[in-house]
Design a protein around this motif. Structure first.
Motif, PDB file in Angstrom:
ATOM      1  N   TRP A   1       0.688  -1.136   0.115  1.00  0.00           N
ATOM      2  CA  TRP A   1      -0.073   0.087  -0.017  1.00  0.00           C
ATOM      3  C   TRP A   1       0.812   1.113   0.027  1.00  0.00           C
ATOM      4  O   TRP A   1       0.320   2.261  -0.526  1.00  0.00           O
ATOM      5  N   LEU A   2       2.239   1.232   0.556  1.00  0.00           N
ATOM      6  CA  LEU A   2       2.910   2.558   0.875  1.00  0.00           C
ATOM      7  C   LEU A   2       3.895   2.640   0.037  1.00  0.00           C
ATOM      8  O   LEU A   2       4.536   3.589  -0.206  1.00  0.00           O
ATOM      9  N   GLY A   3       4.380   1.301  -0.512  1.00  0.00           N
ATOM     10  CA  GLY A   3       5.528   1.521  -1.536  1.00  0.00           C
ATOM     11  C   GLY A   3       4.931   2.083  -2.954  1.00  0.00           C
ATOM     12  O   GLY A   3       3.789   2.224  -3.169  1.00  0.00           O
ATOM     13  N   LEU A   4       6.200   2.430  -3.614  1.00  0.00           N
ATOM     14  CA  LEU A   4       5.722   2.850  -5.059  1.00  0.00           C
ATOM     15  C   LEU A   4       5.434   2.263  -6.187  1.00  0.00           C
ATOM     16  O   LEU A   4       6.743   1.499  -6.472  1.00  0.00           O
ATOM     17  N   ARG A   5       4.286   1.688  -6.809  1.00  0.00           N
ATOM     18  CA  ARG A   5       4.018   1.107  -7.912  1.00  0.00           C
ATOM     19  C   ARG A   5       3.392   2.189  -8.778  1.00  0.00           C
ATOM     20  O   ARG A   5       2.200   2.418  -8.766  1.00  0.00           O
ATOM     21  N   PRO A   6       4.106   2.238  -9.983  1.00  0.00           N
ATOM     22  CA  PRO A   6       3.463   3.303 -10.897  1.00  0.00           C
ATOM     23  C   PRO A   6       2.210   3.011 -11.480  1.00  0.00           C
ATOM     24  O   PRO A   6       1.483   3.792 -11.782  1.00  0.00           O
ATOM     25  N   TYR A   7       1.750   1.618 -11.657  1.00  0.00           N
ATOM     26  CA  TYR A   7       0.566   1.121 -12.026  1.00  0.00           C
ATOM     27  C   TYR A   7      -0.410   1.682 -11.212  1.00  0.00           C
ATOM     28  O   TYR A   7      -1.350   2.152 -11.670  1.00  0.00           O
ATOM     29  N   ASP A   8      -0.195   1.536  -9.739  1.00  0.00           N
ATOM     30  CA  ASP A   8      -1.159   1.927  -8.981  1.00  0.00           C
ATOM     31  C   ASP A   8      -1.305   3.333  -8.896  1.00  0.00           C
ATOM     32  O   ASP A   8      -2.542   3.906  -8.648  1.00  0.00           O
TER      33      ASP A   8
END
Length: 243
Positions: free
Chosen positions: A48-55
């Protein structure tokens, strides 16, 4: 903006207030995320808190470009980043002040995330840690203290400006090679790019602040001159008592 002109070699600078707060907060987040993940297998904070460009681009998880800065994947990871934050950030905070330094930290960290998203907007890999901000701080350090000597691998003396160039080249080549190491070299380059644009680009907030302070000093100087002129007139007034 003045540069450091008297090279000295020391183990490290005294820790400044905002650097200390960032280290304490990041360490606390590490304790409540990494340790439960290792012991209990609880990885929800990373998802939830990490960076996922798709999200970010598809699900509008707009908090991720900020929250990813405080997550780390291991002891060596967090120790290296916090050590670099202390080594290079403390001098910048003493130069700018705590508020300006904190602004720069978030600007380069978020800028690194946006750079990563722009180049890999459909990626589902997760990026964590404040390395982008650290590389932005490193870039600023090289610009403001270019001739300060550092010890490469604790052995080889090298000027800060050449150390920054070397680190930038390593990240650029690594980003092209696609080594699959799990390290976001694109984010590192983004942090350095935003750090450079912030300090050297015309019309950016730091320049505005410098111009504001110049204007405020000039205004105070004019007020002081008017006040002194009034005092001189009062001294020349024969109808006034003078102690």
């Amino acid at each position: 903006m003045s540069s450091y002109r008297q090279p000295t070699i020391s183990f490290g600078p005294p820790m400044t207030r905002m650097v200390k707060y960032l280290i304490i907060f990041t360490s606390a987040v590490f304790a409540v995320t990494y340790l439960p993940a290792q012991i209990l297998g609880w990885t929800a904070p990373y998802a939830w808190l990490g960076l996922r460009p798709y999200d970010v681009t598809h699900h509008f998880f707009l908090w991720q470009p900020v929250t990813y800065l405080f997550l780390h994947e291991g002891w060596f990871h967090i120790i290296f980043n916090l050590f670099a934050l202390w080594m290079f950030g403390s001098d910048l905070e003493r130069l700018w002040g705590p508020r300006q330094f904190l602004l720069f930290f978030f600007l380069t960290g978020i800028g690194a995330a946006l750079f990563d998203i722009a180049l890999q907007w459909n990626a589902v890999t997760t990026t964590i840690a404040n390395s982008g901000a650290v590389y932005g701080i490193l870039k600023a350090y090289g610009l403001l203290f270019p001739d300060r000597p550092l010890l490469l691998w604790l052995v080889i003396p090298i000027k800060a400006k050449w150390f920054v160039v070397l680190m930038g080249l390593i990240e650029f080549v690594s980003s092209l090679s696609g080594s699959g190491s799990g390290i976001s070299h694109v984010a590192h380059l983004g942090g350095m790019l935003f750090g450079y644009l912030y300090l050297r680009g015309g019309g950016l907030p730091y320049r505005w602040q410098l111009r504001y302070h110049d204007w405020r000093r000039a205004r105070l100087r004019r007020k002081f001159e008017v006040y002194m002129q009034d005092q001189d007139k009062k001294k020349d007034d024969p109808g006034r008592w003078v102690n």
